[in-house]
Design an enzyme around this catalytic site. Sequence first.
Site, PDB file in Angstrom:
ATOM      1  N   GLY A   9       0.832  -1.206   0.000  1.00 44.15           N
ATOM      2  CA  GLY A   9       0.000   0.000   0.000  1.00 44.15           C
ATOM      3  C   GLY A   9       0.857   1.242   0.000  1.00 44.15           C
ATOM      4  N   TYR A 161     -15.141  -5.053   7.281  1.00 41.69           N
ATOM      5  CA  TYR A 161     -13.765  -4.551   7.377  1.00 41.69           C
ATOM      6  C   TYR A 161     -13.220  -4.732   8.788  1.00 41.69           C
ATOM      7  CZ  TYR A 161      -9.890  -1.186   7.102  1.00 41.69           C
ATOM      8  OH  TYR A 161      -8.657  -0.585   7.141  1.00 41.69           O
TER       9      TYR A 161
END
Length: 345
Positions: A9, A161
């Site tokens: 990321g 999530y």
Amino acid sequence: MSVRVLVTGGTGLVGQGIKYVIENEPANSHFGKHDGEEWFFIGSSEADLRNQEQTRKLFEKYKPTHVIHLAALVGGLFINMKRKVRAFSISFQTNRTGYPQLDFLRENILINDNVLHTAHEFKVKKVISCLSTCVYPDKVEYPLDETKIHLGLPHDSNFGYAHAKRLVDIQNRAYKDQYGDNFTSAIPTNVFGPYDNFDLEGAHVLPALMHKCYLAKKNNTPFVVWGSGKPLRQFIYSRDLAKLFIWQLRNYDDVEPLILSVGEDEEVSIKEAADAVVKAMGFTGEYRFDTTKADGQFRKPASNKKLMGLVKDTGFQFTPFEKALDETVQWFTQNYENARTGKPQ
């Protein structure tokens, strides 16, 4: 001995914050690049981390000794509520089409399991994974601290999530218990800064406010903020968070997650945040709140007592909120054409 740090990321908000700090802080300082270190910031173009073979090839290519794992499928309050198994995104991006909560759960479980297991197989010395305060129970005694993650169910708006991220903590403990691996995690509060996701379909609160205000100013339309403006949040500047990740990588070896946040006394209401955005943007048009929209959780203050006790000798200080917001607005307006804003408005 050479230290090779792989940042998954790495092209997103926090990854670019870390890159900025590594490149701009004095060499061999608490937060700057040290002699013998190599840093690799990778995004989704290099590997689909849902895929075990691609993840393995990534590790074979970079041969990391340390990993900061930031890659995730994420979204703000309204997209999390909307998405209750399809495209893939990394480095703090979301696809603009709707996702059920199952996708947040499944995609993130796949990403995290592949990264952690591959790190184990390649005998990586240390992994820090990025969690979120959304992992905490909806009903919990405040302030949040590192011991309260698993004391109840998370908020309905982002349960997919949240459960996927909770499992990272379980995996870290299991790898330590079975193999002695040095895997741990960080729990930031609401992160903002340059390279954020400003797409109105998936942005978190501050970048969404910035983009809405930018468009209102550009189009001479009202700046409408969703919700009452009353909820409180602890916002952390991505470049401050970056320093804390770098410190944690070098100095923190406990499997227990560590909250990375400003103090409880630095909570900011959504209205105060919106006011600051209006000021930073120089917006002078109509500005109001749409109270028919959901607020989400009213507040979820997190304690940074443990963190501040650990970094007290480093000289670390948080950037004042308005200064950090001004810098982010300046970056956004100067880079609007290349920023992650979604389709042209």
